[in-house]
Design a protein around this motif. Structure first.
Motif, mmCIF file in Angstrom:
data_model
loop_
_atom_site.group_PDB
_atom_site.id
_atom_site.type_symbol
_atom_site.label_atom_id
_atom_site.label_comp_id
_atom_site.label_asym_id
_atom_site.label_seq_id
_atom_site.Cartn_x
_atom_site.Cartn_y
_atom_site.Cartn_z
ATOM 1 N N LEU A 26 -1.833 2.062 15.111
ATOM 2 C CA LEU A 26 -1.417 2.677 13.848
ATOM 3 C C LEU A 26 -2.168 2.075 12.659
ATOM 4 N N ALA A 27 -2.399 0.768 12.686
ATOM 5 C CA ALA A 27 -3.138 0.135 11.594
ATOM 6 C C ALA A 27 -4.553 0.698 11.506
ATOM 7 N N ILE A 28 -5.154 0.958 12.647
ATOM 8 C CA ILE A 28 -6.509 1.542 12.675
ATOM 9 C C ILE A 28 -6.479 2.990 12.187
ATOM 10 N N ILE A 29 -5.519 3.762 12.681
ATOM 11 C CA ILE A 29 -5.444 5.180 12.331
ATOM 12 C C ILE A 29 -5.163 5.372 10.844
ATOM 13 N N THR A 30 -4.269 4.564 10.289
ATOM 14 C CA THR A 30 -3.872 4.752 8.886
ATOM 15 C C THR A 30 -5.059 4.584 7.952
ATOM 16 N N PHE A 31 -5.827 3.516 8.131
ATOM 17 C CA PHE A 31 -6.983 3.333 7.253
ATOM 18 C C PHE A 31 -8.070 4.363 7.552
ATOM 19 N N SER A 32 -8.190 4.779 8.796
ATOM 20 C CA SER A 32 -9.172 5.811 9.134
ATOM 21 C C SER A 32 -8.848 7.121 8.420
ATOM 22 N N LEU A 33 -7.562 7.436 8.294
ATOM 23 C CA LEU A 33 -7.168 8.630 7.550
ATOM 24 C C LEU A 33 -7.473 8.473 6.067
ATOM 25 N N SER A 34 -7.374 7.243 5.548
ATOM 26 C CA SER A 34 -7.763 7.002 4.155
ATOM 27 C C SER A 34 -9.260 7.233 3.971
ATOM 28 N N SER A 66 0.832 -1.209 0.000
ATOM 29 C CA SER A 66 0.000 0.000 0.000
ATOM 30 C C SER A 66 0.861 1.252 0.000
ATOM 31 N N TRP A 67 1.927 1.231 0.785
ATOM 32 C CA TRP A 67 2.805 2.398 0.886
ATOM 33 C C TRP A 67 3.491 2.691 -0.444
ATOM 34 N N VAL A 68 3.943 1.651 -1.129
ATOM 35 C CA VAL A 68 4.613 1.841 -2.429
ATOM 36 C C VAL A 68 3.639 2.464 -3.429
ATOM 37 N N PHE A 69 2.410 1.942 -3.488
ATOM 38 C CA PHE A 69 1.443 2.476 -4.446
ATOM 39 C C PHE A 69 0.988 3.880 -4.059
ATOM 40 N N LEU A 70 0.832 4.133 -2.765
ATOM 41 C CA LEU A 70 0.451 5.479 -2.338
ATOM 42 C C LEU A 70 1.557 6.477 -2.664
ATOM 43 N N PHE A 87 7.654 11.527 15.490
ATOM 44 C CA PHE A 87 7.660 12.726 14.646
ATOM 45 C C PHE A 87 6.749 12.566 13.430
ATOM 46 N N LEU A 88 6.662 11.361 12.879
ATOM 47 C CA LEU A 88 5.769 11.154 11.750
ATOM 48 C C LEU A 88 4.312 11.376 12.141
ATOM 49 N N MET A 89 3.921 10.875 13.296
ATOM 50 C CA MET A 89 2.526 11.020 13.708
ATOM 51 C C MET A 89 2.214 12.440 14.168
ATOM 52 N N ILE A 90 3.191 13.133 14.758
ATOM 53 C CA ILE A 90 2.974 14.540 15.091
ATOM 54 C C ILE A 90 2.821 15.356 13.811
ATOM 55 N N ALA A 91 3.625 15.017 12.788
ATOM 56 C CA ALA A 91 3.498 15.703 11.502
ATOM 57 C C ALA A 91 2.125 15.446 10.890
ATOM 58 N N ALA A 92 1.658 14.199 10.952
ATOM 59 C CA ALA A 92 0.329 13.878 10.421
ATOM 60 C C ALA A 92 -0.754 14.634 11.185
ATOM 61 N N THR A 124 -4.930 15.108 2.377
ATOM 62 C CA THR A 124 -5.551 13.838 2.749
ATOM 63 C C THR A 124 -4.807 12.649 2.152
ATOM 64 N N ALA A 125 -3.986 12.870 1.140
ATOM 65 C CA ALA A 125 -3.109 11.805 0.644
ATOM 66 C C ALA A 125 -1.831 11.733 1.472
ATOM 67 N N LEU A 126 -1.366 12.893 1.936
ATOM 68 C CA LEU A 126 -0.128 12.928 2.716
ATOM 69 C C LEU A 126 -0.306 12.296 4.093
ATOM 70 N N MET A 127 -1.464 12.514 4.730
ATOM 71 C CA MET A 127 -1.649 12.009 6.090
ATOM 72 C C MET A 127 -1.579 10.488 6.181
ATOM 73 N N PRO A 128 -2.316 9.717 5.357
ATOM 74 C CA PRO A 128 -2.141 8.260 5.438
ATOM 75 C C PRO A 128 -0.752 7.813 5.014
ATOM 76 N N TRP A 129 -0.066 8.588 4.151
ATOM 77 C CA TRP A 129 1.308 8.230 3.796
ATOM 78 C C TRP A 129 2.220 8.347 5.016
ATOM 79 N N LEU A 130 2.071 9.410 5.784
ATOM 80 C CA LEU A 130 2.871 9.569 6.998
ATOM 81 C C LEU A 130 2.556 8.480 8.012
ATOM 82 N N ALA A 131 1.258 8.229 8.221
ATOM 83 C CA ALA A 131 0.861 7.185 9.173
ATOM 84 C C ALA A 131 1.299 5.812 8.676
ATOM 85 N N GLY A 132 1.197 5.577 7.358
ATOM 86 C CA GLY A 132 1.634 4.302 6.802
ATOM 87 C C GLY A 132 3.128 4.098 6.945
#
Length: 655
Positions: A278-286, A214-218, A357-362, A247-255
């Motif tokens: 994190l698995a829950i948050i990443t898809f929720s951001l998607s 998913s991360w590679v394709f995103l 830092f990734l999640m604070i950025a997201a 909204t594309a950047l946020m799941p990328w950071l969480a992913g």
């Protein structure tokens, strides 16, 4: 009847998804092996039905069936065949069909390749996937039917937005959706292990390939979308901090955080609670991105529709799945205990620092995106949060993260030594200082922060390469032995190396364009010359051209070195008569990894036109870095740990 069959196939897929969501779940609790076993073939069958339905919709576009409302609103008989096909997902209804197609594809892949998973766990995963599919199939059938007929049929379609009639549209949405929807598998695995009451290192092993895919394709979707907007919109930028871009950047950071956390869980059986969350948050951001694009709640050039009613339905879907997942997590999390401890200065500690830092950025990007909406709802005051806020906050968070990147691979698991790591990186630090001094000298002592950014980019590149040198021996090791050892390094090492270098290459491209770029806005006629970046741009001539569904006024330019023409480029203004819309086609003159960017503007008197010209040094590094990150992700797929079977669960109870 063909169109009706597409609608019927979608209804049948919904009915089977509903069966798959309920019956196998009951079978798990009632120990009914037949009901449990039915989950796999039904997952494959649902994908086939949705794929056939999607094919029917595509067929309607190909033959320009103007008895279908969706085709009338988004196609035209004179459109090239490529853009007829890509027009299928260039609208709300079609894009949701593509979304569900990819979702059911992932469910089918889990069913096919997850046969070595524990039966109860794989059933829970497929059940969760089917619940998501049910929700979105129902959304399509009841609110966004792409097969709706009109009587009488229209004589001609309205056509797709000309801005979307580009090869970028053929690639950007499918790549992005694979990234978005792929994280649903990680989400479903998180729900499954919580229901199964077993969270251990195997969970990290299970979700890692899906998160990586998913991360590679995103990443690919973001790269293609960024470059598409760069050359298509004629504004000369690569990132606008548009709400939908965010909204594309946020799941990328969480992913990205999820990938690193899964490594710690798989290797050290630590960060169990955090990885599940994190698995829950990443898809929720998607899902949040799906809501924002289609609700009209935020104004964006990328939005499909501005329909509050549809937005409310998607908001309910988002609230249900995210709320239910977090509620289940709240009940199960207290019983999950980590079986391994580690020191702050260690490989695990570095990855936790990365996650922080990734999640604070997201969270920062999320706040900047939604704050104007919340403020308007509560107070009625309208404000906008733009690039200055995001550049300052996001950039400030990325600097310490990048500074720490070379240290992580040099730390040992469980306990590291920062002094030893710093000694190994002294050459990279010296190189970074030299780059900073050079930039300061070139800028005559100005732009201190910019010079620090350049130093940081080269610090990561040099530090990453030094890590590879250290893995192949000391300085007395011969080149032949080093080459042999390099070839034997694990693919995960090369994956991390390319990904980290890609991040620094992108940073270098951004800084180079910002610092050394030049811009001219001129009113010129054929025969005039514009000097920029030490060279002359000569305006040769105008030329009229008739395309398949547009008229075009072309402007030809030459790049001069002295009196010699060393390159030519064409820019144009296009008019689409069927929609009375005018677009700009920029001229891109490549000079290595740099570009001259020419965007024609309005015409004035005496055969003159306003032309916007940029010199963008090293601009292609922005997307080259993204390509390196993708290569890093692809290398990581070669990991032996992802090819061997599912690891045995820990013998002691972990939850």
């Amino acid at each position: 009847m063909i169109i009706e069959s597409g609608h019927f196939l979608l209804i049948l897929a919904f009915a089977l998804s509903l069966y798959q969501a309920v019956v196998p779940l009951i079978g798990v609790f009632c120990c009914d092996r037949g009901a449990v076993a039915s989950a796999r073939p039904i997952a494959v069958l649902v994908f086939i039905l949705v794929a056939l339905s999607f094919f029917v919709l595509t067929y309607a576009y190909v033959i320009s069936d103007f008895s279908v409302l969706n085709v009338v609103q988004n196609s035209h008989s004179e459109k090239p065949m490529l853009f007829k096909i890509t027009g299928v997902w260039g609208n709300h209804e079609g894009s949701m069909m593509l979304w569900v197609l990819i979702l059911t594809l992932f469910s089918a892949l889990v069913a096919i390749f997850g046969k070595n998973l524990p039966v109860s766990l794989s059933t829970f995963v497929l059940v969760c996937q089917s619940f998501i599919a049910c929700a979105f199939l129902a959304f399509i059938l009841f609110t966004s039917n792409p097969f709706q007929r009109i009587v009488p049929p229209a004589l001609q379609g309205r056509g797709l937005n000309p801005v979307l009639q580009d090869i970028g549209l053929a690639l950007h949405p499918p790549l992005l959706y694979v990234g978005y929807v792929g994280f649903s598998v990680c989400f479903s695995f998180a729900i499954a292990v919580l229901l199964d009451k077993r969270v251990d290192s195997a969970f990290g092993h299970w979700i890692r390939p899906w998160a990586l895919l998913s991360w590679v394709f995103l990443t690919a979707g973001i790269i293609v979308g960024s470059y598409w907007a760069y050359y298509e919109l004629g504004w000369g930028g690569y990132w606008f901090w548009d709400p939908v871009e965010n909204t594309a950047l946020m799941p990328w950071l969480a992913g990205t955080a999820l990938l690193h956390s899964a490594i710690v869980l798989e290797r050290r059986s630590a960060l169990k609670i955090w990885t599940v969350l994190l698995a829950i948050i990443t898809f929720s951001l998607s899902l949040l991105g799906t809501f924002l694009v289609r609700s009209g709640i935020l104004i964006s050039m990328h939005s499909f529709v501005r329909d509050p009613q549809r937005g409310i339905v998607i908001l309910c879907i988002l609230a249900f799945f995210t709320g239910a997942a977090l509620l289940l997590f709240a009940f199960r999390a207290p019983s999950i205990r980590n079986s391994r401890l580690f020191q702050p200065i260690s490989r695990e500690g570095a990855l936790v620092f990365n996650n922080l830092f990734l999640m604070i950025a997201a969270a920062t990007v999320l706040t900047g995106t939604l704050y104007p909406l919340l403020l308007e709802t509560l107070t009625g005051e309208k404000i906008s949060v733009g690039a200055p806020f995001f550049n300052l906050t996001f950039g400030s968070l990325m600097m310490p993260l990048l500074a720490a990147v070379p240290f992580g691979p040099l730390f040992a698991w469980k306990r590291g030594n920062i002094t030893v790591a710093a000694e190994r990186l002294w050459l990279a630090f010296a190189f970074a200082l030299m780059v900073m001094a050079f930039v300061l000298y070139f800028r005559e002592g100005k732009a201190i922060l910019t010079s620090a950014g350049f130093g940081l980019a080269f610090w990561v590149i040099a530090g990453t390469l030094i890590g590879a040198v250290i893995r192949t021996g000391n300085f007395s090791t011969s080149l032949i032995i080093r080459w042999h050892r390099l070839r034997q390094l694990p693919s995960t090492f090369w994956g991390a190396t390319f990904a980290h270098m890609g991040l620094s290459i992108t940073l270098f491209g951004i800084l180079a364009v910002t610092t050394f770029g030049e811009e001219r806005i001129v009113n010129i006629a054929p025969g005039d010359t514009v000097r920029i970046a030490g060279k002359d741009i000569y305006f040769d001539r105008y030329e009229a051209y008739n395309g398949p569904n547009y008229r075009e006024n072309r402007l030809y330019f030459s790049l001069l070195k002295g009196r010699c023409r060393i390159a030519r480029v064409m820019a144009s203004k296009r008019i689409f008569p069927s929609q009375s819309i005018q677009t700009t086609k920029t001229g891109l003159l490549w000079r290595g990894l740099s570009q001259y960017y020419i965007a024609p503007g309005d015409y004035t008197d005496n055969n003159r036109t306003i032309v916007h010209i940029w010199w963008k040094p090293w601009v292609l590094c922005i997307w080259l870095g993204g390509f390196f990150m993708m290569v890093g992700g692809i290398f990581s797929f070669g990991s032996r740990r992802l090819r061997i079977g599912i690891p045995a669960r820990s013998r002691h109870k972990n939850t």
